[in-house]
Structures are given as C-alpha cells and as structure tokens.
Scaffold this motif. Sequence first.
Motif, mmCIF file in Angstrom:
data_model
loop_
_atom_site.group_PDB
_atom_site.id
_atom_site.type_symbol
_atom_site.label_atom_id
_atom_site.label_comp_id
_atom_site.label_asym_id
_atom_site.label_seq_id
_atom_site.Cartn_x
_atom_site.Cartn_y
_atom_site.Cartn_z
ATOM 1 N N MET A 1 0.845 -1.190 0.000
ATOM 2 C CA MET A 1 0.000 0.000 0.000
ATOM 3 C C MET A 1 0.880 1.239 0.000
ATOM 4 N N SER A 2 0.610 2.179 -0.909
ATOM 5 C CA SER A 2 1.483 3.340 -1.061
ATOM 6 C C SER A 2 1.241 4.391 0.006
ATOM 7 N N THR A 3 0.057 4.363 0.668
ATOM 8 C CA THR A 3 -0.272 5.341 1.692
ATOM 9 C C THR A 3 -0.345 4.643 3.036
ATOM 10 N N ARG A 4 0.565 5.001 3.934
ATOM 11 C CA ARG A 4 0.611 4.291 5.212
ATOM 12 C C ARG A 4 1.533 5.035 6.196
ATOM 13 N N ILE A 5 1.521 4.555 7.423
ATOM 14 C CA ILE A 5 2.477 4.970 8.444
ATOM 15 C C ILE A 5 3.354 3.767 8.749
ATOM 16 N N ASP A 6 4.643 3.891 8.524
ATOM 17 C CA ASP A 6 5.576 2.820 8.843
ATOM 18 C C ASP A 6 6.155 3.049 10.233
ATOM 19 N N LEU A 7 6.311 1.978 10.993
ATOM 20 C CA LEU A 7 6.890 2.057 12.328
ATOM 21 C C LEU A 7 7.939 0.974 12.491
ATOM 22 N N ASP A 8 9.130 1.387 12.891
ATOM 23 C CA ASP A 8 10.216 0.441 13.158
ATOM 24 C C ASP A 8 10.741 0.719 14.568
ATOM 25 N N ILE A 9 10.849 -0.325 15.372
ATOM 26 C CA ILE A 9 11.351 -0.188 16.738
ATOM 27 C C ILE A 9 12.510 -1.151 16.944
ATOM 28 N N GLY A 10 13.633 -0.613 17.423
ATOM 29 C CA GLY A 10 14.791 -1.441 17.690
ATOM 30 C C GLY A 10 15.867 -0.686 18.427
ATOM 31 N N ASN A 11 16.506 -1.342 19.384
ATOM 32 C CA ASN A 11 17.612 -0.751 20.144
ATOM 33 C C ASN A 11 17.206 0.560 20.825
ATOM 34 N N GLY A 12 15.988 0.608 21.320
ATOM 35 C CA GLY A 12 15.536 1.777 22.060
ATOM 36 C C GLY A 12 15.036 2.920 21.212
ATOM 37 N N LEU A 13 15.113 2.770 19.895
ATOM 38 C CA LEU A 13 14.710 3.843 18.988
ATOM 39 C C LEU A 13 13.489 3.434 18.168
ATOM 40 N N ALA A 14 12.489 4.299 18.127
ATOM 41 C CA ALA A 14 11.325 4.097 17.265
ATOM 42 C C ALA A 14 11.394 5.097 16.124
ATOM 43 N N THR A 15 11.197 4.627 14.903
ATOM 44 C CA THR A 15 11.183 5.498 13.727
ATOM 45 C C THR A 15 9.810 5.419 13.083
ATOM 46 N N VAL A 16 9.169 6.576 12.966
ATOM 47 C CA VAL A 16 7.840 6.686 12.373
ATOM 48 C C VAL A 16 7.984 7.388 11.028
ATOM 49 N N ILE A 17 7.491 6.760 9.953
ATOM 50 C CA ILE A 17 7.655 7.321 8.610
ATOM 51 C C ILE A 17 6.292 7.587 7.989
ATOM 52 N N LEU A 18 6.083 8.837 7.580
ATOM 53 C CA LEU A 18 4.875 9.226 6.859
ATOM 54 C C LEU A 18 5.068 8.837 5.400
ATOM 55 N N HIS A 19 4.222 7.950 4.887
ATOM 56 C CA HIS A 19 4.474 7.358 3.567
ATOM 57 C C HIS A 19 3.312 7.619 2.616
ATOM 58 N N ASN A 20 3.485 8.608 1.769
ATOM 59 C CA ASN A 20 2.560 8.904 0.671
ATOM 60 C C ASN A 20 3.357 9.670 -0.389
ATOM 61 N N PRO A 21 4.407 9.043 -0.914
ATOM 62 C CA PRO A 21 5.375 9.764 -1.747
ATOM 63 C C PRO A 21 4.808 10.385 -3.010
ATOM 64 N N SER A 22 3.743 9.816 -3.555
ATOM 65 C CA SER A 22 3.183 10.384 -4.786
ATOM 66 C C SER A 22 2.535 11.741 -4.550
ATOM 67 N N LYS A 23 2.238 12.065 -3.288
ATOM 68 C CA LYS A 23 1.662 13.359 -2.932
ATOM 69 C C LYS A 23 2.533 14.093 -1.911
ATOM 70 N N LEU A 24 3.836 13.896 -2.008
ATOM 71 C CA LEU A 24 4.783 14.536 -1.087
ATOM 72 C C LEU A 24 4.411 14.250 0.363
ATOM 73 N N ASN A 25 4.011 13.009 0.608
ATOM 74 C CA ASN A 25 3.674 12.521 1.939
ATOM 75 C C ASN A 25 2.531 13.290 2.589
ATOM 76 N N ALA A 26 1.611 13.832 1.773
ATOM 77 C CA ALA A 26 0.405 14.451 2.324
ATOM 78 C C ALA A 26 -0.313 13.420 3.190
ATOM 79 N N VAL A 27 -0.830 13.876 4.325
ATOM 80 C CA VAL A 27 -1.403 12.961 5.310
ATOM 81 C C VAL A 27 -2.914 12.858 5.116
ATOM 82 N N ASN A 28 -3.402 11.661 4.839
ATOM 83 C CA ASN A 28 -4.839 11.465 4.678
ATOM 84 C C ASN A 28 -5.435 10.900 5.963
ATOM 85 N N ALA A 29 -6.747 10.677 5.956
ATOM 86 C CA ALA A 29 -7.440 10.235 7.163
ATOM 87 C C ALA A 29 -6.859 8.933 7.710
#
Length: 260
Positions: A1-29
Amino acid sequence: MSTRIDLDIGNGLATVILHNPSKLNAVNAAMWRGLSAAMERIAGDSDVRCVILRGAGDDAFAAGGDIEEFQRVRTTVDDALHYHEDLVASALNAIRDCAVPTVAAIRGACVGGGLEIAGCCDIRIAGESSRFGAPINRLGFSMYPGEMAGLLALVGPAVVLEILLEGRILSAREALQKGLLSRVVDDEKVFEEAAACATRICAGAPLVARWHKQWVKRLMGGGSLSDAEKREAFAFLSTEDYREGLDAFLTKRPPVFRGR
C-alpha cells in the motif's frame, strides 16, 4: 500500500515514517489514524527511549493534509469535527504527549499538517532546502484551533499569525530564526544528524528524559509547584540509574542506564 504509516522499533529507537510519496507525503485520514496507532504502540513499549518522525524519501516531510479527500471527509460540520478532532488533533496530541523525546527529521516540504506534526516534536532538524508554511488562506479554510495550539505554544501568536495571514512559504533559515526549528544542516546530513541526536538521547538516563519532558510541560502550564511536586522532583534519588550515573562519573567510565 502506497499510503501508510511505517513504524520500526529497535535498540531503544522508534522510527515513524509518513508514507505517501506520490503526494509529497500528504497525510490522509487513514494516515492520521495510523499515526495515532503508532504513537500508542510506542507509548506501550517501555524499552523505547527516543522517537524519530520523518517523511518517506528525500522530497518531503509532509506537504500538509490530503486536500483531495476533503470533499469526502469534511462535507458537514459534524464530519469536519470528527476529522479534525478525532483524527488530526488526536494524532498531534499523541505526539505532543509522548513520554519519551521526539525528533522530527525534515527534508523538503513541511507544510500545513506536516508543520503541525513537526511542531509537536521536541527537536526539529531540517535540511537547508526544506520549506515551511501553511498557505491555507488560499484554500478558503482556517486552521482548526486544536491543531493551532502546538504551533502557538512553540513560536507564539506573532509568528503563527504571520504564517497564517500571509500564507508565505518560509526557508529553513527563516524558520530557524523564528523558532520553528532547532537546527539546520546540509540536506544530505538530515537523517544522519537526527540519528546522532537520537543516539545522544538514548545514551542518557531514560527516566531523566521522561522527567525533563514532564517538568517542562508542568512549568509551562503555570502555577507554583506544590510541596508534593517539589518532593516528586527528587524521585531520581531512589533509582538504580542515579546510582549508576554517580558511580560511572566517579570511576571515569561510560554509564549504562537501564531505566530503573
């Protein structure tokens, strides 16, 4: 899916990625819901010491909300209240209320909803060519008060009104001067600097980071500290991390904090 929120957790660090590259990562509902869910999962993980929020790719942090869906999701006042209160403001509050430090790593456009997300983070690191603003006066709608609160607390009414009344896009250097950013680095070093920042945070005592955030929020709320709060400020005296920190200092070795 091209529109999503990715979450990676490891070694005490959480990385949250806004993923909607075709619309410059515009955030939908769906992404606002996903952002709330990601922050809720982070809140439930006691091993997380720092969070990095970023956009997918190199071209944008987030270029605002997904305008194309507005005619479906906020056609009535009730629809609009649900969208902005239950979806957007809930996600922003989850970032603002996050117990552990949050770092926004910003490349490219950081506009509208993207600016609101970054404004809720504790530290904002941006690339030289990144750009900032909320030109919604050209779209005929105002910023919802619940979303404005974070920016207002960050930079005050004069800067917020300048951004909203002019609808002008700011350069990274101007955003830094106005207090929207913590630091500006070369574009290609944004994610590297954010990672280095997170490493420094994770190397510190995690309970102390949480306490520092807690006390900043409390002091910004105004009012004198109660006697109970003053005593609470010394809760660190009974922690293993405090004893570890002192021993590491006296024996001239790096401390190893365990969050207890």
